[in-house]
Design a protein around this motif. Structure first.
Motif, short mmCIF file in Angstrom:
data_model
loop_
_atom_site.label_atom_id
_atom_site.label_comp_id
_atom_site.label_asym_id
_atom_site.label_seq_id
_atom_site.Cartn_x
_atom_site.Cartn_y
_atom_site.Cartn_z
N HIS A 1 0.54 -1.08 -0.05
CA HIS A 1 -0.33 -0.04 -0.18
C HIS A 1 0.39 1.29 0.74
O HIS A 1 0.79 2.02 -0.88
CB HIS A 1 -1.00 0.22 1.12
N GLU A 2 1.93 1.58 0.81
CA GLU A 2 2.54 2.34 1.05
C GLU A 2 3.53 2.72 -0.32
O GLU A 2 3.90 3.85 -1.17
CB GLU A 2 3.40 1.94 1.77
N PHE A 3 4.01 1.83 -0.96
CA PHE A 3 4.95 2.08 -2.45
C PHE A 3 3.44 2.19 -3.86
O PHE A 3 4.54 3.45 -3.70
CB PHE A 3 5.11 0.19 -2.27
N GLY A 4 2.74 1.60 -3.62
CA GLY A 4 1.43 2.26 -4.60
C GLY A 4 1.07 4.16 -4.00
O GLY A 4 0.89 4.74 -4.58
N ALA A 5 1.07 4.03 -3.05
CA ALA A 5 0.72 5.09 -2.78
C ALA A 5 2.06 6.76 -2.88
O ALA A 5 2.04 7.99 -3.35
CB ALA A 5 0.65 5.83 -0.68
N LEU A 6 3.18 6.16 -2.62
CA LEU A 6 4.60 7.02 -2.89
C LEU A 6 4.23 7.16 -4.31
O LEU A 6 4.70 8.20 -5.05
CB LEU A 6 6.01 6.59 -2.61
N LEU A 7 4.14 6.37 -5.17
CA LEU A 7 4.13 6.26 -6.59
C LEU A 7 3.29 7.05 -6.97
O LEU A 7 3.41 8.29 -7.95
CB LEU A 7 4.09 5.18 -7.08
N ALA A 8 2.22 7.20 -6.78
CA ALA A 8 1.32 7.89 -6.79
C ALA A 8 0.88 9.03 -6.16
O ALA A 8 0.86 9.90 -6.95
CB ALA A 8 -0.69 7.96 -6.50
N ASP A 9 1.18 9.17 -5.24
CA ASP A 9 2.55 10.78 -4.50
C ASP A 9 3.31 11.81 -5.55
O ASP A 9 2.47 12.46 -6.64
CB ASP A 9 2.85 10.69 -3.76
N ILE B 1 10.53 4.61 -12.51
CA ILE B 1 11.43 6.11 -13.20
C ILE B 1 9.45 6.51 -13.72
O ILE B 1 9.34 5.43 -14.20
CB ILE B 1 12.09 6.00 -14.62
N TRP B 2 9.27 7.06 -13.40
CA TRP B 2 7.77 8.24 -14.56
C TRP B 2 8.50 9.56 -15.35
O TRP B 2 9.07 10.08 -14.03
CB TRP B 2 7.38 8.28 -13.10
N ASP B 3 7.87 9.47 -16.41
CA ASP B 3 8.59 10.72 -16.33
C ASP B 3 7.57 11.32 -16.83
O ASP B 3 6.07 10.94 -17.79
CB ASP B 3 9.40 11.36 -18.46
N ALA B 4 6.58 12.92 -16.88
CA ALA B 4 5.60 13.57 -17.27
C ALA B 4 5.10 13.56 -18.80
O ALA B 4 3.99 13.66 -19.02
CB ALA B 4 5.21 14.39 -16.08
N ASP B 5 6.50 13.33 -19.08
CA ASP B 5 5.94 13.97 -20.98
C ASP B 5 6.54 12.19 -21.36
O ASP B 5 5.65 12.35 -22.42
CB ASP B 5 7.15 15.11 -21.38
#
Length: 237
Positions: free
Chosen positions: A143-151, A232-236
């Protein structure tokens, strides 16, 4: 204790204990700078992910989640100044003992310490060019892992980037850390939690395949050196 073939999510680092010895905690935060310079490849994080997004004319903002002793923000700020680039790094940590220790250290131009969580910053519509963390992912449950990625997605929205670095669990990494820290166990690392907690961290950490299997759309995992993973996540895109 499980073998290294499977993640040992039940193992707990000594410094996470609310009753951890304050003196050993302080020594651990102090020594993070030396150990992370070797095992975290901080310069590569700066060169690959952060420096290309900086400017000589406009101040860019980076968020470091779970900053610990704030050694990564301090290094990023020094390198940016040397490159003639303008940078501000906001450092947060859910453990108030870490921020209390950092606040007692000499100030660093451009370092902003905030007693906030990533969720609170995201809810306040804060935005950063880069959202990063080092050695945080293995501490988290599902749960914490998913929340960190969403944040992170919310905090880096509008053209930003999120990159969370961690250890990759492997026998070679475990043996390398065990052997590499052994000569310093009774001197440089004495009185700190770094050696036992480092070995526990490796047992708690993920493999690239494990992370790839649970990452939400838009995220990817990249291997780095030494025994490093970057999520990694890139908004573009």
């Amino acid at each position: 204790m499980t073998g290294l073939r499977e993640r040992d999510a039940d193992a707990h680092e000594l410094m996470d204990d609310p009753g951890a010895d304050p003196g050993m905690l302080a020594k651990t935060y102090e020594r993070f700078r030396l150990v992370n310079a070797v095992v975290s490849n901080q310069r590569a994080v700066y060169t690959r992910w952060i420096r290309p997004r900086l400017s000589a004319s406009e101040t860019r903002r980076v968020l470091d989640i779970g900053t610990g002793g704030a050694d990564l923000p301090r290094a990023l700020l020094r390198w940016a100044r040397a490159d003639g680039l303008r940078l501000e790094v906001t450092a947060i940590d859910p453990d108030s003992r870490a921020l209390d220790w950092v606040l007692r250290q000499p100030s660093e131009p451009g370092l902003v310490l905030r007693r906030k969580t990533s969720r609170e910053l995201a809810a306040a519509d804060e935005r950063y060019e880069v959202v990063t963390s080092n050695h945080v992912l293995h501490h988290l449950d599902g749960h914490e892992f998913g929340a960190l990625l969403a944040d992170s997605e919310r905090l880096a929205a509008g053209g930003g980037l999120a990159v969370h670095g961690d250890i990759e669990r492997s026998r070679a990494g475990y043996l390398g850390f065990w052997l590499g820290t052994l000569p310093f166990a009774r001197n440089l690392l004495a009185g700190s939690y770094i050696r036992p907690d480092g070995l526990t961290s490796i047992r708690r950490s993920h493999t690239a395949a494990e992370l790839a299997a649970v990452l939400p759309p838009g995220w990817r995992v990249r291997r780095g050196f030494p025994s490093r993973l970057e999520v990694i996540w890139d908004a573009d895109g």
